[in-house]
Design an enzyme around this catalytic site. Structure first.
Site, PDB file in Angstrom:
ATOM      1  N   LYS A  65       0.819  -1.558  -0.108  1.00 55.16           N
ATOM      2  CA  LYS A  65      -0.025  -0.165  -0.327  1.00 55.16           C
ATOM      3  C   LYS A  65       1.323   1.094  -0.056  1.00 55.16           C
ATOM      4  O   LYS A  65       1.821   1.308   0.548  1.00 55.16           O
ATOM      5  CB  LYS A  65      -0.825   0.075   1.216  1.00 55.16           C
ATOM      6  CG  LYS A  65      -2.058   1.727   0.775  1.00 55.16           C
ATOM      7  CD  LYS A  65      -3.237   0.231   0.938  1.00 55.16           C
ATOM      8  CE  LYS A  65      -4.030   1.030   0.048  1.00 55.16           C
ATOM      9  NZ  LYS A  65      -5.374  -0.224  -0.379  1.00 55.16           N
ATOM     10  N   ASP A  82      -7.371   4.205  -4.756  1.00 55.75           N
ATOM     11  CA  ASP A  82      -7.922   4.289  -3.243  1.00 55.75           C
ATOM     12  C   ASP A  82      -8.535   5.608  -2.807  1.00 55.75           C
ATOM     13  O   ASP A  82      -8.304   6.664  -4.121  1.00 55.75           O
ATOM     14  CB  ASP A  82      -6.869   3.970  -2.257  1.00 55.75           C
ATOM     15  CG  ASP A  82      -7.633   3.319  -0.709  1.00 55.75           C
ATOM     16  OD1 ASP A  82      -7.973   2.292  -0.539  1.00 55.75           O
ATOM     17  OD2 ASP A  82      -7.736   4.552   0.124  1.00 55.75           O
TER      18      ASP A  82
HETATM   19  P1  NDP Z   1     -12.683   8.229  -2.575  1.00 57.19           P
HETATM   20  O1  NDP Z   1     -11.469   8.498  -2.273  1.00 57.19           O
HETATM   21  O2  NDP Z   1     -13.589   7.619  -4.342  1.00 57.19           O
HETATM   22  O3  NDP Z   1     -13.876   8.231  -1.819  1.00 57.19           O
HETATM   23  C1  NDP Z   1     -13.833   8.136  -0.912  1.00 57.19           C
HETATM   24  C2  NDP Z   1     -15.454   8.825   0.114  1.00 57.19           C
HETATM   25  O4  NDP Z   1     -14.986   8.683   1.549  1.00 57.19           O
HETATM   26  C3  NDP Z   1     -15.288   9.769  -0.539  1.00 57.19           C
HETATM   27  O5  NDP Z   1     -16.830  10.664  -0.401  1.00 57.19           O
HETATM   28  C4  NDP Z   1     -14.677  11.055   1.013  1.00 57.19           C
HETATM   29  O6  NDP Z   1     -15.502  12.391   1.286  1.00 57.19           O
HETATM   30  C5  NDP Z   1     -15.075   9.777   2.103  1.00 57.19           C
HETATM   31  N1  NDP Z   1     -14.246  10.455   3.174  1.00 57.19           N
HETATM   32  C6  NDP Z   1     -13.377  10.224   3.295  1.00 57.19           C
HETATM   33  N2  NDP Z   1     -12.310  10.235   4.119  1.00 57.19           N
HETATM   34  C7  NDP Z   1     -13.377  10.266   5.126  1.00 57.19           C
HETATM   35  C8  NDP Z   1     -13.368  10.256   6.633  1.00 57.19           C
HETATM   36  N3  NDP Z   1     -11.985  10.386   6.925  1.00 57.19           N
HETATM   37  N4  NDP Z   1     -14.395  10.515   7.263  1.00 57.19           N
HETATM   38  C9  NDP Z   1     -15.626  10.234   6.094  1.00 57.19           C
HETATM   39  N5  NDP Z   1     -15.864  10.361   5.045  1.00 57.19           N
HETATM   40  C10 NDP Z   1     -14.700  10.152   4.466  1.00 57.19           C
HETATM   41  O7  NDP Z   1     -12.227   6.834  -2.126  1.00 57.19           O
HETATM   42  P2  NDP Z   1     -12.525   4.806  -2.608  1.00 57.19           P
HETATM   43  O8  NDP Z   1     -14.292   4.834  -2.799  1.00 57.19           O
HETATM   44  O9  NDP Z   1     -11.992   4.707  -3.696  1.00 57.19           O
HETATM   45  O10 NDP Z   1     -12.869   4.291  -1.254  1.00 57.19           O
HETATM   46  C11 NDP Z   1     -12.911   4.816  -0.180  1.00 57.19           C
HETATM   47  C12 NDP Z   1     -12.779   2.775   0.990  1.00 57.19           C
HETATM   48  O11 NDP Z   1     -13.175   1.816  -0.465  1.00 57.19           O
HETATM   49  C13 NDP Z   1     -11.672   3.707   1.301  1.00 57.19           C
HETATM   50  O12 NDP Z   1     -11.834   2.330   3.039  1.00 57.19           O
HETATM   51  C14 NDP Z   1     -10.456   2.451   0.781  1.00 57.19           C
HETATM   52  O13 NDP Z   1      -9.597   1.959   1.163  1.00 57.19           O
HETATM   53  C15 NDP Z   1     -11.503   1.487   0.172  1.00 57.19           C
HETATM   54  N6  NDP Z   1     -11.424   0.309  -1.005  1.00 57.19           N
HETATM   55  C16 NDP Z   1     -10.953   1.515  -2.250  1.00 57.19           C
HETATM   56  C17 NDP Z   1     -11.503   0.631  -3.361  1.00 57.19           C
HETATM   57  C18 NDP Z   1     -10.777   1.260  -4.488  1.00 57.19           C
HETATM   58  O14 NDP Z   1     -11.316  -0.294  -5.564  1.00 57.19           O
HETATM   59  N7  NDP Z   1     -11.566   2.060  -4.619  1.00 57.19           N
HETATM   60  C19 NDP Z   1     -10.858  -0.786  -3.458  1.00 57.19           C
HETATM   61  C20 NDP Z   1     -11.426  -1.527  -1.791  1.00 57.19           C
HETATM   62  C21 NDP Z   1     -11.225  -0.959  -0.960  1.00 57.19           C
HETATM   63  P3  NDP Z   1     -14.683  13.488   1.371  1.00 57.19           P
HETATM   64  O15 NDP Z   1     -14.634  13.491  -0.238  1.00 57.19           O
HETATM   65  O16 NDP Z   1     -14.803  14.580   2.220  1.00 57.19           O
HETATM   66  O17 NDP Z   1     -13.213  13.321   1.651  1.00 57.19           O
END
Ligand code: NDP
Length: 453
Positions: free
Chosen positions: A126, A166
């Protein structure tokens, strides 16, 4: 806990102080391993647990970049190459101000077992930076990504370490990262996944994590003679994973009533349909706006500002049948778990990594909630990244249908594996144990086969 597992937990707390998220991930894993360790003297003898908690390599570096005012900015970059027993290191890059060594190590640790569960030849890693993409211009994002990749490129490669997206790394960032890698190395290889399908990416990669999550949830409900049809669902986040979770839930006839970002959540009692989801995609991916704007367009929906003062997340207090945390770590606290069970939630499937606290998981499981841990539930993303690597190596591109069929097959296989391992090791129905044990045993046996490296 037995002496050996408890000594590993103490060791990690002693030797890596201040790494709370990493401690939590190791702790959750050891709760499961503790149940089988007495039957695994060879794993104890070869000190597999001690080796697993120590990354094979960690790179930390400076990322200088120049903002639109011509001012030098500095961020810190990381790549944790956790374990290569099953294949080259593989795992995403996160750009978020909260990124530190603890978060990188917890994610790389989880990734090792998740990748094992996919059945593909993928080790765990990561990376990321404490850079905050919010409010930055395209030019600033590009200059940051180029500087980040200038150092990162020394440590990665198509057969060595293959990063992906991510939090904060979507198609725009992946494009800039790939462009700089190609320029520095003078090669067009599959070193990053999540590329555009126009230039080497796989169809269905953007959809894969969310779609895979819903496929796994459907398989769990199927085992309980139930389906997603007509179920009311809570989804948190509004980024990549959340958007495609909502899309597939709509396909399966479910009704999604929430979304969120770090500022707050929306509740739409009428349900988020395809037209509303298209609006959310435009809002988040193109306009880069906040989810609060949803309630200005759809007046029946309400907005709830995120507040730590109340001690729980409003989103998890709305009545529903199923919950899909898709934002970030520790977004379901023990109080949130109690709120969910008070509303008789049937299923919780983790789209984000480690979104539920250890006590939260215990509360949900003790209440008989069907619970799918992230290692298994969000493995669809890395699985399709593995398929992207296969397509890149053969210089071919599969159709979207073929990729989706493979994704469905892999998620079904993961569900079968974790259910079987849970039952075989005396934890029938406990998919946290099933995922930890199945993921762990494969990595552990490969490590033993490969000697003390
Ligand atoms: P994005 O950046 O596309 O979206 C993240 C979302 O989560 C946004 O809506 C963001 O809001 C919110 N968020 C982030 N940090 C916080 C926080 N501290 N508190 C509240 N909301 C928060 O990321 P992904 O959708 O790609 O990833 C989301 C999760 O899924 C993560 O845990 C990631 O590790 C996991 N994941 C992702 C994969 C992928 O293929 N993309 C694969 C496997 C797991 P804001 O805009 O306000 O920051």
């Amino acid at each position: 806990m037995r002496e050996i597992t408890s000594s590993i937990l103490q060791k990690v707390r002693r030797e890596d102080p201040g790494q709370a998220e990493f401690h939590q991930a190791v702790h959750e894993f050891l709760i499961s391993v503790d149940k089988i360790i007495d039957d695994l003297p060879h794993i104890v003898y070869h000190k597999v647990l001690e080796r697993l908690i120590e990354p094979e390599r960690t790179v930390i570096f400076r990322i200088p970049w120049v903002d639109d005012d011509g001012i030098l900015q500095l961020n810190r970059g990381y790549r944790v190459q956790m374990n290569s027993a099953l294949g080259p290191y593989k795992g995403g890059l996160r750009l978020h101000p909260s990124v530190d060594l603890s978060i990188m190590k917890f994610l790389a640790f989880e990734q090792t077992f998740k990748n094992s569960l996919t059945g593909l030849q993928l080790g765990g890693g990561k990376g990321g930076s404490n850079f905050d993409p919010k409010g930055k211009s395209d030019g600033e994002i590009m200059r940051f990504c180029q500087s980040f990749m200038t150092e990162l490129s020394r440590h990665i490669g198509a057969d060595t370490d293959i990063p992906a997206g991510d939090i904060g790394v979507g198609s725009r960032e992946t494009g800039y990262l790939f462009g700089q890698y190609k320029r520095l190395r003078n090669e067009f290889t599959g070193t990053l996944t999540g590329k555009s399908p126009l230039w080497g990416g796989s169809y269905i990669r953007p959809e894969a994590t969310g779609y895979g999550l819903v496929y796994l949830a459907a398989a769990m409900l199927h085992d309980a003679d139930d389906t997603l049809e007509g179920k009311t669902c809570l989804v948190s986040g509004s980024g990549n994973v959340a958007q495609y979770t909502v899309e597939k839930l709509i396909d399966m006839g479910a009704k999604v009533v929430t979304l969120s970002d770090s500022s707050g959540c929306i509740h739409d009692p009428d349900g988020i349909d395809r037209e509303k989801l298209a609006y959310v995609k435009q809002l988040k991916n193109v306009s880069r706006g906040r989810i609060a704007a949803y309630t200005q367009k759809y007046r029946h929906a309400t907005y709830h500002v995120a507040s730590t003062a109340q001690g729980f997340n409003t989103l998890w207090s709305f009545p529903a049948d199923c919950a899909f945390p898709c934002a970030t770590q520790n977004e379901i606290s023990d109080q949130d778990a109690r709120n969910l069970t008070a509303n008789k939630i049937k299923l919780v499937a983790e789209g984000a990594n480690m979104p539920t606290t250890i006590d939260g998981i215990r509360i949900l499981q003790e209440s008989g909630v069907l619970f799918a841990p992230a290692k298994a539930a969000n493995a669809g993303g890395v699985a399709v990244s593995g398929l992207e690597m296969a397509q890149n190596s053969s210089r071919l591109q599969w159709t979207a249908e073929k990729v989706d069929q493979n994704l469905q097959r892999i998620m079904k296989q993961i569900h079968g594996t974790i259910s079987t391992y849970a039952e075989r090791y005396g934890s029938k129905g406990n998919l946290v144990d099933g995922a930890n044990i199945a993921g762990f045993l494969k990595v552990a046996n490969a490590m033993i086969d490969q000697g003390y490296v």
